[in-house]
Enzyme design. Structure first.
Site, PDB file in Angstrom:
ATOM      1  N   ARG A 109       0.851  -1.195   0.000  1.00 34.97           N
ATOM      2  CA  ARG A 109       0.000   0.000   0.000  1.00 34.97           C
ATOM      3  C   ARG A 109       0.875   1.228   0.000  1.00 34.97           C
ATOM      4  O   ARG A 109       1.672   1.410   0.925  1.00 34.97           O
ATOM      5  CB  ARG A 109      -0.833   0.035   1.288  1.00 34.97           C
ATOM      6  CG  ARG A 109      -2.122  -0.669   1.184  1.00 34.97           C
ATOM      7  CD  ARG A 109      -3.162  -0.092   2.096  1.00 34.97           C
ATOM      8  NE  ARG A 109      -2.892  -0.252   3.523  1.00 34.97           N
ATOM      9  CZ  ARG A 109      -3.791   0.000   4.441  1.00 34.97           C
ATOM     10  NH1 ARG A 109      -4.990   0.418   4.100  1.00 34.97           N
ATOM     11  NH2 ARG A 109      -3.523  -0.159   5.713  1.00 34.97           N
ATOM     12  N   THR A 113      -1.157   7.433  -0.891  1.00 39.03           N
ATOM     13  CA  THR A 113      -2.413   7.332  -1.671  1.00 39.03           C
ATOM     14  C   THR A 113      -3.274   6.152  -1.217  1.00 39.03           C
ATOM     15  O   THR A 113      -4.443   6.063  -1.599  1.00 39.03           O
ATOM     16  CB  THR A 113      -2.087   7.110  -3.152  1.00 39.03           C
ATOM     17  OG1 THR A 113      -1.383   5.865  -3.272  1.00 39.03           O
ATOM     18  CG2 THR A 113      -1.241   8.228  -3.720  1.00 39.03           C
ATOM     19  N   ASP A 205      -2.529  -4.228  12.425  1.00 34.77           N
ATOM     20  CA  ASP A 205      -1.876  -4.598  11.169  1.00 34.77           C
ATOM     21  C   ASP A 205      -1.671  -6.109  11.153  1.00 34.77           C
ATOM     22  O   ASP A 205      -0.866  -6.650  11.919  1.00 34.77           O
ATOM     23  CB  ASP A 205      -0.533  -3.863  11.050  1.00 34.77           C
ATOM     24  CG  ASP A 205       0.074  -4.077   9.676  1.00 34.77           C
ATOM     25  OD1 ASP A 205       0.337  -5.245   9.315  1.00 34.77           O
ATOM     26  OD2 ASP A 205       0.273  -3.086   8.954  1.00 34.77           O
ATOM     27  N   ASP A 208       1.980  -7.399  10.499  1.00 34.19           N
ATOM     28  CA  ASP A 208       2.863  -7.211  11.664  1.00 34.19           C
ATOM     29  C   ASP A 208       2.524  -8.201  12.768  1.00 34.19           C
ATOM     30  O   ASP A 208       3.420  -8.713  13.450  1.00 34.19           O
ATOM     31  CB  ASP A 208       2.728  -5.779  12.199  1.00 34.19           C
ATOM     32  CG  ASP A 208       3.535  -4.798  11.368  1.00 34.19           C
ATOM     33  OD1 ASP A 208       4.441  -5.229  10.638  1.00 34.19           O
ATOM     34  OD2 ASP A 208       3.236  -3.584  11.437  1.00 34.19           O
TER      35      ASP A 208
HETATM   36  N1  URA Z   1      -4.513  -3.987   6.776  1.00 33.05           N
HETATM   37  C1  URA Z   1      -4.329  -4.415   8.037  1.00 33.05           C
HETATM   38  O1  URA Z   1      -3.431  -5.197   8.301  1.00 33.05           O
HETATM   39  N2  URA Z   1      -5.165  -3.946   9.007  1.00 33.05           N
HETATM   40  C2  URA Z   1      -6.165  -3.105   8.748  1.00 33.05           C
HETATM   41  O2  URA Z   1      -6.896  -2.742   9.661  1.00 33.05           O
HETATM   42  C3  URA Z   1      -6.335  -2.670   7.416  1.00 33.05           C
HETATM   43  C4  URA Z   1      -5.494  -3.131   6.449  1.00 33.05           C
END
Ligand code: URA
Length: 214
Positions: A109, A113, A205, A208
């Site tokens: 990502r 943007t 995330d 992570d």
């Molecule tokens: N990606 C993630 O890992 N967590 C989110 O909340 C949104 C996208």
């Protein structure tokens, strides 16, 4: 089960799935337990997602006689993992459907943007003969899923399903509008996206938390 508004959106509300998802959401869950739970949850979700998988007849011998029995036509299934967090779901699916072929698509990502930028793409052969299941734990803005599915569609697979753990109304809307022929399987549709593209309340995330990189 499907959501009342949209038969293409399948909310997997089995108590075991919901219980494990709650444990994963807890910020105090360790990397080990997050990973273990994701693996277990993915196996349970695979059970629902593969419900209509094509089967074939084979002849086998039981200890008593010969019979024609049914087996899954597993080689026709392609699981496509959106890197890197898709790996967590992929492992659980492969424990249940070990004969499936596997593709990977690497997308990150762009933090400014929030758009998906591709850095890797490798799919199995014979895609026009395959049913594809794309896996990514979080359907947030939908940018990665939409871009991944557009790339896969160019290879003309027989069908495409999308599987995530968690999504939100924004993600579902974006993916359904971009690819109305793709059904979505999820364990929860959370409240909303925040301005950084994270799902609320969510689980943080996913990459992570799976890989212990935060
Ligand atoms: N990606 C993630 O890992 N967590 C989110 O909340 C949104 C996208």
């Amino acid at each position: 089960m499907t959501t009342p508004q949209d038969p293409m959106v399948h909310l997997i509300d089995h108590p075991l799935v919901q219980h494990k998802l709650t444990l994963m959401r807890d910020k105090n869950a360790s990397t080990t337990s997050f990973r273990t739970l994701l693996n277990e949850l993915s196996m349970l979700m695979a059970y629902e997602v593969t419900r209509d998988m094509p089967m074939q007849d084979v002849e086998i011998e039981t200890p008593l006689e010969t019979m024609t029995a049914r087996v899954i036509d597993g080689k026709k299934l392609a699981l496509v993992s959106i890197l890197r967090a898709g790996t967590g779901i992929l492992d659980g699916f492969l424990s249940v459907v070990p004969g499936a072929r596997v593709g990977h698509i690497g997308l990150y990502r762009d933090p400014a943007t929030l758009k998906a930028v591709e850095y890797y793409f490798k799919m199995p052969k014979d895609m026009p003969e395959r049913d594809v299941v794309v896996v990514d734990p979080m359907l947030a803005t939908g940018h990665s899923a939409i871009a991944a599915i557009a790339r896969i569609k160019a290879l003309k697979p027989k069908s495409i399903k999308f599987v995530c753990l968690l999504t939100c109304p924004e993600g579902v809307k974006a993916l359904r509008e971009a690819h109305p022929d793709v059904s979505i399987f999820t364990a929860a549709i959370d409240r909303q996206l925040n301005s950084h593209g994270y799902i609320l309340p969510g689980l943080g995330d996913a990459g992570d938390r799976i890989f212990g990189t935060q």
